[in-house]
Enzyme design. Sequence first.
Site, PDB file in Angstrom:
ATOM      1  N   PHE A 271       0.856  -1.185   0.000  1.00  0.00           N
ATOM      2  CA  PHE A 271       0.000   0.000   0.000  1.00  0.00           C
ATOM      3  C   PHE A 271       0.895   1.239   0.000  1.00  0.00           C
ATOM      4  O   PHE A 271       1.848   1.327   0.776  1.00  0.00           O
ATOM      5  CB  PHE A 271      -0.956   0.005   1.196  1.00  0.00           C
TER       6      PHE A 271
ATOM      7  N   ASP B 285       1.357  -4.464   8.739  1.00  0.00           N
ATOM      8  CA  ASP B 285       0.209  -3.596   8.490  1.00  0.00           C
ATOM      9  C   ASP B 285      -1.010  -4.505   8.365  1.00  0.00           C
ATOM     10  O   ASP B 285      -1.091  -5.324   7.446  1.00  0.00           O
ATOM     11  CB  ASP B 285       0.436  -2.790   7.208  1.00  0.00           C
TER      12      ASP B 285
ATOM     13  N   TYR C 122     -11.111   2.321   9.885  1.00  0.00           N
ATOM     14  CA  TYR C 122     -12.295   2.677   9.089  1.00  0.00           C
ATOM     15  C   TYR C 122     -12.707   1.628   8.066  1.00  0.00           C
ATOM     16  O   TYR C 122     -13.641   1.843   7.322  1.00  0.00           O
ATOM     17  CB  TYR C 122     -12.125   4.053   8.427  1.00  0.00           C
ATOM     18  N   LYS C 123     -11.997   0.502   8.033  1.00  0.00           N
ATOM     19  CA  LYS C 123     -12.386  -0.552   7.095  1.00  0.00           C
ATOM     20  C   LYS C 123     -13.289  -1.553   7.810  1.00  0.00           C
ATOM     21  O   LYS C 123     -14.434  -1.244   8.118  1.00  0.00           O
ATOM     22  CB  LYS C 123     -11.123  -1.200   6.521  1.00  0.00           C
TER      23      LYS C 123
ATOM     24  N   ARG D 265     -12.151  -4.295  -7.790  1.00  0.00           N
ATOM     25  CA  ARG D 265     -11.985  -4.895  -6.461  1.00  0.00           C
ATOM     26  C   ARG D 265     -13.335  -4.969  -5.761  1.00  0.00           C
ATOM     27  O   ARG D 265     -14.001  -3.944  -5.581  1.00  0.00           O
ATOM     28  CB  ARG D 265     -11.006  -4.038  -5.648  1.00  0.00           C
TER      29      ARG D 265
END
Lengths: 405, 405
Positions: free
Chosen positions: B123, B192, B217-218, B364
Site C-alpha cells: 500500500f 500492516d 475505518y475498514k 476490487r
Amino acid sequence: MMTRAFELDASDPLSDYRQRFTLPDGVIYLDGNSLGALPTATPAAMARVVENEWGEGLIRSWNDADWFEMGGRIGAKIAPLIGAQPDEVIACDTVSVNLFKLISAALAMRPGRKVILSEPGNFPTDIYMIEGLERQGLAVQRLASRGRITEALDDDVALLMLTHAHYKTGELFDMAAMTKAAHDAGALVLWDLSHSTGAMPVDLNGVDADFATGCGYKYLCGGPGAPAFAYVAERHHAGLAQPLTGWFGHARPFAFSDEYEAAPGIEQLQCGTSPILGLAALEVGVDLIAEIGVDRLYAKSQALSEFFLECMAAHGMSLELVSPSQSDERGSQLSFRHENAYGLCQALIARGVIGDFRDPDILRLGFAPAYLRFEDMAEAARHLAEVFAGEEWRREEFNRRAAVT
Amino acid sequence: MMTRAFELDASDPLSDYRQRFTLPDGVIYLDGNSLGALPTATPAAMARVVENEWGEGLIRSWNDADWFEMGGRIGAKIAPLIGAQPDEVIACDTVSVNLFKLISAALAMRPGRKVILSEPGNFPTDIYMIEGLERQGLAVQRLASRGRITEALDDDVALLMLTHAHYKTGELFDMAAMTKAAHDAGALVLWDLSHSTGAMPVDLNGVDADFATGCGYKYLCGGPGAPAFAYVAERHHAGLAQPLTGWFGHARPFAFSDEYEAAPGIEQLQCGTSPILGLAALEVGVDLIAEIGVDRLYAKSQALSEFFLECMAAHGMSLELVSPSQSDERGSQLSFRHENAYGLCQALIARGVIGDFRDPDILRLGFAPAYLRFEDMAEAARHLAEVFAGEEWRREEFNRRAAVT
C-alpha cells in the site's frame, strides 16, 4: 457590579451569539481556552455527516460530499483569522504532529543549522517535539528565557519556535519583532497559535512568518481532540520537504505509485487519511467564529477580563496576577498565582465556575469571548471572593493531600 | 442461484447482525474494505459524546467521561482481534503516522542497520513513510518482490515491513514464516493489518511479531478517517523510543515539565491530544465486530467469496482473478483484472453495486462479512454478468476518456 454587568451585556454587540452555543445550566465556563464550548449547530452537522454522508453515501462521499477537500476547505476558512492566504493553511493531524512536520521542514531549508530555539516553559508538547527530533540526531534544542531570545539567535539556529499567547500566563510575544529578529539571524520562524486563534487577530503574512500551527479545540470550538491546522507561507511551498510523507500528501494518491511525489501546495502537509468526523465538527466551530469575527472577539475578550479585574477589586480581592496587567499584552485569559490554587480551583468548580489549575500554583481563568457575558464575570468574581474568604478551598486542599498520602 | 442464496442466508449464524448496520436501500455494498458501513448504534453514541460529554460535561469529561483512557481502552478491545494482549495495543493517529513511529522505533533498536525492507506494490503510504525516513537520512528503502523477500533479508535490514492482506489482490503473507525469517536475519517485523483486522483472525503474539498497525475505518467500521491502532510487543515497551514525542505520550502530561519522559507502556505511542469524536465512533464499530467475533467473520467471509465465484460461474462469466483462488489464502475480497475495469466498476455503481476500481485495471470487490448476505452475492454476480455482457461499461469508459481529453 451586577448592574454594571447587565448594562455591559445590553450594549454588547456579540451578546446574541451566546445562544449559538450550548452551555450547561448553572455553569460559568472559564475554560474555553482548554476546550471550547459546543456550537448549537454541531449536533445536527455531525448527525448529517454520520447518518447521511457515511451511512447513506458510504465510500461515495469521499467525492460526493467533498471529504477529500475538507482539510483544505477548513484551512481556507481559518486563514483569514490568522492573516494568511486561503491556500496557505490546511486542517490536519494534531498540533504535535504538525510541529514535527514544520520543524523538520525548517531544518531541511537551513542545512548546516540544527538548533531549534524556544523558551523554557513553552507548552510542553512544543518542546517535546524538538526532543523527538533530537532523538533522531537531527536537531539540537536550545531554550532561552523571554528576554534572552534575541541574543540566543546565532548562526546555528535553524528555527525560532514560539507560542504567541503563553498557555499558562497568556503573555503575548511581539510576533513582528521576534520574526524579524529571527530572519535577521538567518533563521526561520514557527508560531504556535493554539491560544490565539479565534480569540484575537493574528497577522502571519503581515509579520512575514514562515510556519505556524494551532489548535482546533480551544477558541475554534471544534470539539475534544479536534484536528489542528498548519500554515506554510506560500513562498516556501515549492521548496517544502517534510518527513511525514503519507498518501494524503501525495500529488496523486490514487495513482497508487511506489514513488512519493508531494502535492504542490499546502496539501503536502497532509499525511494519513483525513479524520472526517473530527473535521466536520471543526468546520462548524470555524464557521461560527469566522462569522463573529476576530476583531470583535478580541475587543470583547479584553473588555471581559478588564471587567473581571474590576469586579475582583470591588470585592477587595487581590491575587497575584501572573498575566500581563494590560489587556493588549495578553491572550484571552487571566492567571493568578496562589499557593492554594488547586483548592481554590476545585472549590470554584464545585460552585459551577469552571476554570483550571496549572501545576504547581496557577489558577487559570479563560474568557472565551464568543459565549461569555459580563454577568458571568461579575458572578465568577463574586464566587472567587467567597471561596477565597471561606473554608471550601481548605477542604479541597485537604482532600487533595489526603489523596496523595 | 438465488434459491441457494436464500438457503445459505437462512442458515447463516451471522444473519441477524445485518440489522445492526445501517445500509442504504438499493445498494449492494462491496467496498467495506475501503470504508466500513455505519453501525446502527453509532449515531446515538456520537450524539451522547457531542451533546452530553462535550456540551454538558465540557472540560470535565476528560476525567468524568474517561476521555483520557479512550485510546488505551479501545486498543485493549482491538487486542483480542489481532492476537495481542490488552496492554499492547492503542488507538491513535493514522496508519501513516503510526508507521513512522514504529519504523523509527525499529531503527533505534537496530543501530547500524538502516534498511527497511518491503515489497513493491505494498500500500502506497507504507512505502511513502519509509521514504519520509529516507528524506531524513535515517533509513534506506529496499523493495523485494514477494518471492525474493527472504533472500533480501541481510545484515543491513533493521525491519521487515509487510501488509498482511494485500490491498489490491487480497493475497496473504504467511505471518509466522515471514516473521521467523526476519528474526533469523536479526531484523524486526512490522505488520500492516489494515486489510485483515476485523475480517479474519490474526495472531500477533503467536507469530512473535514485534510491531503492527492497522486501520479503524475498514472492517472495524469506525467511520471515515477513523483513528488507527498500533501494537508493540510487550517485550519491547521498556526499550521503545520513537520521535513523535507529544504530550499525550508523556508519563505525566499534566506535570507540564520541559523534559520529555515517555509513559512506561503502550501509551507512549500517543502523540497529540486524543481525537475523541473519532475514537467514540471507532469504539462502537470495534465493540460490534468484537461481539460477532473474527473467527465467525472469517468463516463467513470465505463462504461469501466462494459463493460469489460460484454465481459468476453459473452465469458463465470468467474474469481474470488476481486474488488467490483458495479462500484461505486471501483477505475478504476478490479482485479481477480487466482492461475495462474502470467502466465495469462505474457501470456496477450506477446499478447500486458499489465496488471499487484500482488503477490501472483492477475491479476490487470486498465482502465485509458482518453485514453482507449470500443474496447480495447472487445479485451482485448477476449485475456483473449483465454489465459485462451489455453496453453500460462502454459508455462509462467513453465518459472517462472524454473527461481526460
